[in-house]
Design a protein around this motif. Structure first.
Motif, PDB file in Angstrom:
ATOM      1  N   SER A  27       0.848  -1.189   0.000  1.00 22.77           N
ATOM      2  CA  SER A  27       0.000   0.000   0.000  1.00 22.77           C
ATOM      3  C   SER A  27       0.884   1.239   0.000  1.00 22.77           C
ATOM      4  CB  SER A  27      -0.933   0.005   1.211  1.00 22.77           C
ATOM      5  OG  SER A  27      -0.205   0.147   2.405  1.00 22.77           O
ATOM      6  N   SER A  28       0.256   2.404  -0.077  1.00 25.27           N
ATOM      7  CA  SER A  28       1.020   3.647  -0.206  1.00 25.27           C
ATOM      8  C   SER A  28       1.583   4.134   1.123  1.00 25.27           C
ATOM      9  CB  SER A  28       0.134   4.736  -0.811  1.00 25.27           C
ATOM     10  OG  SER A  28      -0.987   4.975   0.018  1.00 25.27           O
ATOM     11  N   PHE A  29       1.049   3.641   2.282  1.00 21.40           N
ATOM     12  CA  PHE A  29       1.520   4.010   3.625  1.00 21.40           C
ATOM     13  C   PHE A  29       1.286   5.483   3.954  1.00 21.40           C
ATOM     14  CE2 PHE A  29       4.875   0.452   4.392  1.00 21.40           C
ATOM     15  CZ  PHE A  29       3.877  -0.487   4.262  1.00 21.40           C
ATOM     16  N   CYS A  30       0.607   6.219   3.089  1.00 25.32           N
ATOM     17  CA  CYS A  30       0.447   7.656   3.290  1.00 25.32           C
ATOM     18  C   CYS A  30      -0.887   8.100   2.691  1.00 25.32           C
ATOM     19  CB  CYS A  30       1.604   8.409   2.640  1.00 25.32           C
ATOM     20  SG  CYS A  30       1.536  10.211   2.851  1.00 25.32           S
ATOM     21  N   ALA A  31      -1.560   9.037   3.356  1.00 28.89           N
ATOM     22  CA  ALA A  31      -2.799   9.615   2.844  1.00 28.89           C
ATOM     23  C   ALA A  31      -2.819  11.095   3.200  1.00 28.89           C
ATOM     24  CB  ALA A  31      -4.019   8.904   3.435  1.00 28.89           C
ATOM     25  N   VAL A  32      -3.242  11.932   2.254  1.00 30.75           N
ATOM     26  CA  VAL A  32      -3.224  13.376   2.475  1.00 30.75           C
ATOM     27  C   VAL A  32      -4.555  13.974   2.041  1.00 30.75           C
ATOM     28  CG1 VAL A  32      -0.726  13.602   2.232  1.00 30.75           C
ATOM     29  CG2 VAL A  32      -2.170  13.804   0.219  1.00 30.75           C
ATOM     30  N   ASN A  33      -4.881  15.127   2.627  1.00 30.78           N
ATOM     31  CA  ASN A  33      -6.029  15.926   2.209  1.00 30.78           C
ATOM     32  C   ASN A  33      -5.683  17.393   2.445  1.00 30.78           C
ATOM     33  OD1 ASN A  33      -6.496  16.537   4.940  1.00 30.78           O
ATOM     34  ND2 ASN A  33      -8.196  15.115   5.156  1.00 30.78           N
ATOM     35  N   PRO A  34      -6.577  18.330   2.194  1.00 32.89           N
ATOM     36  CA  PRO A  34      -6.211  19.739   2.353  1.00 32.89           C
ATOM     37  C   PRO A  34      -5.871  20.174   3.772  1.00 32.89           C
ATOM     38  CG  PRO A  34      -8.074  19.538   0.864  1.00 32.89           C
ATOM     39  CD  PRO A  34      -7.849  18.183   1.452  1.00 32.89           C
ATOM     40  N   LYS A  35      -6.064  19.308   4.772  1.00 34.79           N
ATOM     41  CA  LYS A  35      -5.745  19.656   6.154  1.00 34.79           C
ATOM     42  C   LYS A  35      -4.545  18.914   6.722  1.00 34.79           C
ATOM     43  CE  LYS A  35     -10.174  21.118   8.177  1.00 34.79           C
ATOM     44  NZ  LYS A  35     -11.143  20.836   9.278  1.00 34.79           N
ATOM     45  N   PHE A  36      -4.470  17.599   6.428  1.00 29.70           N
ATOM     46  CA  PHE A  36      -3.521  16.745   7.137  1.00 29.70           C
ATOM     47  C   PHE A  36      -2.746  15.846   6.180  1.00 29.70           C
ATOM     48  CE2 PHE A  36      -7.296  17.209   9.907  1.00 29.70           C
ATOM     49  CZ  PHE A  36      -6.723  17.794  11.026  1.00 29.70           C
TER      50      PHE A  36
ATOM     51  N   HIS B  52     -15.489  13.330   2.066  1.00 24.51           N
ATOM     52  CA  HIS B  52     -16.581  14.240   2.433  1.00 24.51           C
ATOM     53  C   HIS B  52     -16.420  14.817   3.831  1.00 24.51           C
ATOM     54  CE1 HIS B  52     -18.531  11.191  -0.408  1.00 24.51           C
ATOM     55  NE2 HIS B  52     -18.260  12.270  -1.104  1.00 24.51           N
ATOM     56  N   ASN B  53     -15.327  14.497   4.504  1.00 30.98           N
ATOM     57  CA  ASN B  53     -15.046  15.045   5.831  1.00 30.98           C
ATOM     58  C   ASN B  53     -13.548  14.983   6.054  1.00 30.98           C
ATOM     59  OD1 ASN B  53     -14.807  15.654   8.598  1.00 30.98           O
ATOM     60  ND2 ASN B  53     -16.768  14.711   9.085  1.00 30.98           N
ATOM     61  N   ASP B  54     -12.897  16.135   6.035  1.00 35.69           N
ATOM     62  CA  ASP B  54     -11.435  16.174   6.119  1.00 35.69           C
ATOM     63  C   ASP B  54     -10.901  15.786   7.487  1.00 35.69           C
ATOM     64  OD1 ASP B  54     -11.122  16.909   3.481  1.00 35.69           O
ATOM     65  OD2 ASP B  54     -11.161  19.062   3.899  1.00 35.69           O
ATOM     66  N   ASN B  55     -11.771  15.559   8.465  1.00 29.50           N
ATOM     67  CA  ASN B  55     -11.331  15.164   9.803  1.00 29.50           C
ATOM     68  C   ASN B  55     -11.590  13.690  10.100  1.00 29.50           C
ATOM     69  OD1 ASN B  55     -12.099  18.239  10.004  1.00 29.50           O
ATOM     70  ND2 ASN B  55     -10.670  17.842  11.680  1.00 29.50           N
ATOM     71  N   VAL B  56     -12.017  12.937   9.102  1.00 28.90           N
ATOM     72  CA  VAL B  56     -12.339  11.521   9.298  1.00 28.90           C
ATOM     73  C   VAL B  56     -11.419  10.674   8.430  1.00 28.90           C
ATOM     74  CG1 VAL B  56     -14.090   9.734   8.964  1.00 28.90           C
ATOM     75  CG2 VAL B  56     -14.731  11.945   9.944  1.00 28.90           C
TER      76      VAL B  56
ATOM     77  N   ARG C  85      -8.455  19.820  -4.787  1.00 29.47           N
ATOM     78  CA  ARG C  85      -8.870  20.991  -4.026  1.00 29.47           C
ATOM     79  C   ARG C  85      -7.828  21.435  -3.001  1.00 29.47           C
ATOM     80  NH1 ARG C  85     -11.582  18.884   0.731  1.00 29.47           N
ATOM     81  NH2 ARG C  85     -11.800  16.609   0.541  1.00 29.47           N
ATOM     82  N   GLY C  86      -6.789  20.619  -2.777  1.00 29.43           N
ATOM     83  CA  GLY C  86      -5.749  21.002  -1.833  1.00 29.43           C
ATOM     84  C   GLY C  86      -4.528  21.637  -2.476  1.00 29.43           C
TER      85      GLY C  86
ATOM     86  N   PRO D 103     -10.501  24.797   3.592  1.00 28.69           N
ATOM     87  CA  PRO D 103     -11.116  23.642   4.259  1.00 28.69           C
ATOM     88  C   PRO D 103     -12.157  24.071   5.279  1.00 28.69           C
ATOM     89  CG  PRO D 103      -8.722  23.418   4.167  1.00 28.69           C
ATOM     90  CD  PRO D 103      -9.034  24.811   3.729  1.00 28.69           C
ATOM     91  N   VAL D 104     -13.221  23.295   5.373  1.00 26.52           N
ATOM     92  CA  VAL D 104     -14.271  23.594   6.337  1.00 26.52           C
ATOM     93  C   VAL D 104     -13.827  23.152   7.720  1.00 26.52           C
ATOM     94  CG1 VAL D 104     -16.100  23.411   4.612  1.00 26.52           C
ATOM     95  CG2 VAL D 104     -15.401  21.388   5.887  1.00 26.52           C
ATOM     96  N   LYS D 105     -14.508  23.670   8.743  1.00 28.98           N
ATOM     97  CA  LYS D 105     -14.155  23.328  10.118  1.00 28.98           C
ATOM     98  C   LYS D 105     -14.525  21.880  10.423  1.00 28.98           C
ATOM     99  CE  LYS D 105     -14.531  28.037  11.951  1.00 28.98           C
ATOM    100  NZ  LYS D 105     -15.191  28.914  12.962  1.00 28.98           N
ATOM    101  N   ASN D 106     -14.024  21.428  11.552  1.00 26.23           N
ATOM    102  CA  ASN D 106     -14.233  20.054  11.990  1.00 26.23           C
ATOM    103  C   ASN D 106     -15.725  19.720  12.062  1.00 26.23           C
ATOM    104  OD1 ASN D 106     -14.141  17.553  13.127  1.00 26.23           O
ATOM    105  ND2 ASN D 106     -13.012  18.159  14.955  1.00 26.23           N
ATOM    106  N   ARG D 107     -16.119  18.681  11.336  1.00 21.39           N
ATOM    107  CA  ARG D 107     -17.500  18.200  11.400  1.00 21.39           C
ATOM    108  C   ARG D 107     -17.485  16.811  12.019  1.00 21.39           C
ATOM    109  NH1 ARG D 107     -19.784  18.851   5.426  1.00 21.39           N
ATOM    110  NH2 ARG D 107     -17.858  17.706   5.004  1.00 21.39           N
TER     111      ARG D 107
END
Length: 431
Positions: free
Chosen positions: A37-46, A92-96, A284-285, A357-361
């Motif tokens: 696997s890629s061992f890494c995952a990214v999004n506009p926050k983390f 659909h949720n940058d904190n999940v 989007r990031g 990025p939107v706030k924590n949902r």
């Protein structure tokens, strides 16, 4: 004399470059598990990275802005009892984020916007259904809370994370280990690659294999795979596929077109250190002010190095041709709608003014009460030791007794508490 015509493409001159040294993430103990696997995952926050951990499995989550040397006591996301094999951020949720492990479970986590003081040890929900280690997870691109997992038991399971329930189980479709799984753009179909050297296009809701054993490819590109497995990342907005080899030190990228020869080699980014994993930023990031069309997070043994792919442009204005509207963070469907057969394209957003990025949902999981599922009238056939003639009135009588016992316990607890308070007052008065 014949004149050679150069193929016209706005991506012909894409080039990659690493960020400055102070913008890298250092002193990270990247996992040494032998899994592809890629061992890494990214999004506009983390950025999340699977790391070495004693006594179980763990990964670290860093805010994008927290670059430089990472403290050895930085909090981890722990909870698995065996090494973590794959991680994936919810679109659909940058904190999940979801994680899959050798312990046969899938866990879904809520990551706060602030840096936690201690390790995150409690997942929002634990999904149990595989009998062997789980090495692949992938969120549905348009339906809320739909998560796919694939394990070494050759099963593909689709979950409703919002209820913690299984939606579908795809079995007897793969004869060997599943290597990778991917969704199409609207999530109506998925494709799998398998150790049996077959590629399958599957309709998950009909539980049917629609295509298999592709006889002749439309294009064939010879690649040097001597260093290890190739990790493909496809950008549908630019029709560019990036191939990153684990154990290799290069990123090769190709443009896919509708006309022969279909696959056009663009360039290769090379560095000195071999990569152990790779993260790919959603569109989007990206920084649209710098004509950035892709950003990778390249894992080495002790650090994570962002690589930026850029199209050279002289103008500082927003480049419409490089940034068409792209999928945003809002889901187009609910899980039940998708399961019932409904499809919807992703809800698109414009990047003209950049993406904030939107706030924590908070992810809320509502598990259904099994007592709400009343048994059908009449005699039930059961393999348990219970009386098969156990009827609905008998069940209601048992539930009524349980409620009465709860009331009795609560009354006794209140009486004990009152007595303890009186005893405390009496003791204080005699001292």
């Amino acid at each position: 004399m014949s004149r050679r015509v150069v193929r016209q493409s706005k991506f012909r001159h894409v080039f990659g470059q690493p960020v400055k040294a102070d913008q890298m993430y250092e002193d990270i103990r990247v996992s040494k598990v032998t899994w592809d696997s890629s061992f890494c995952a990214v999004n506009p926050k983390f950025v999340a990275i699977i790391v070495e951990s004693g006594g179980g499995g763990a990964f670290i989550v860093l805010p994008l802005a927290k670059t430089g040397r990472v403290d050895k006591n930085y909090p981890l996301v722990t909870g698995h009892t065996a090494p973590v094999l794959d991680i994936d951020w919810c679109p659909h949720n940058d904190n999940v984020i979801a994680s899959a492990s050798e312990d046969t479970t899938v866990m879904v986590w809520q990551v706060p916007d602030y840096v936690p003081v201690r390790n995150i040890t409690e997942p929002v929900v634990t999904l149990e259904g595989h009998s062997k280690r789980v090495g692949i997870i992938s969120w549905h691109p348009t339906a809320r809370n739909v998560l796919l997992s694939a394990g070494c038991d050759n099963l593909v399971i689709l979950w409703n994370v919002g209820t913690g329930e299984t939606l579908l189980v795809l079995e007897d479709m793969h004869t060997d280990l599943i290597y990778n799984v991917g969704w199409n753009r609207n999530g109506s179909l998925l494709v799998t690659t398998c150790k049996d050297k077959k590629v399958r296009v599957i309709d998950p809701r009909k539980q049917q294999v629609l295509a298999k054993n592709f006889e002749e490819p439309i294009a064939l590109q010879e690649m040097d795979t001597s260093n290890g497995v190739l990790l493909p990342f496809y950008d549908p907005d630019s029709s560019i596929v990036y191939l990153c080899g684990k154990g290799d030190s290069s990123i090769r990228y190709f443009e896919i077109t509708d006309e022969a020869p279909y696959v056009h080699y663009l360039n290769t980014y090379s560095s000195k250190e071999p990569q152990r994993g790779m993260g790919f930023m959603p569109k989007r990031g990206l920084d649209v002010s710098k004509c950035e069309i892709a950003r990778f997070f390249k894992l080495h043994e002790r650090k994570c190095e962002p690589i930026v792919m850029t199209v050279p442009r002289k103008s500082d204005l927003f480049q419409d041709d490089l940034y068409p509207d792209t999928p945003g963070p809002e889901p187009a469907l609910e899980a039940d709608e998708w399961l019932s057969g409904k499809d919807a394209e992703p809800i698109l957003i414009s990047l003209r003014d950049g993406y904030v990025p939107v706030k924590n949902r908070e992810l809320k999981v509502v598990k259904k009460n099994i007592l709400d599922n009343k048994p059908p009238p009449g005699r039930r056939h059961s393999h348990s030791t219970c009386n098969p003639d156990f009827s609905q009135p008998a069940l209601e009588e048992v539930l009524e007794e349980i409620r009465a016992l709860k009331e009795t316990v609560q009354a006794q607890e209140k009486r004990i508490s009152d007595l303890e308070n009186k005893l405390c007052q009496f003791t204080n008065g005699t001292d």
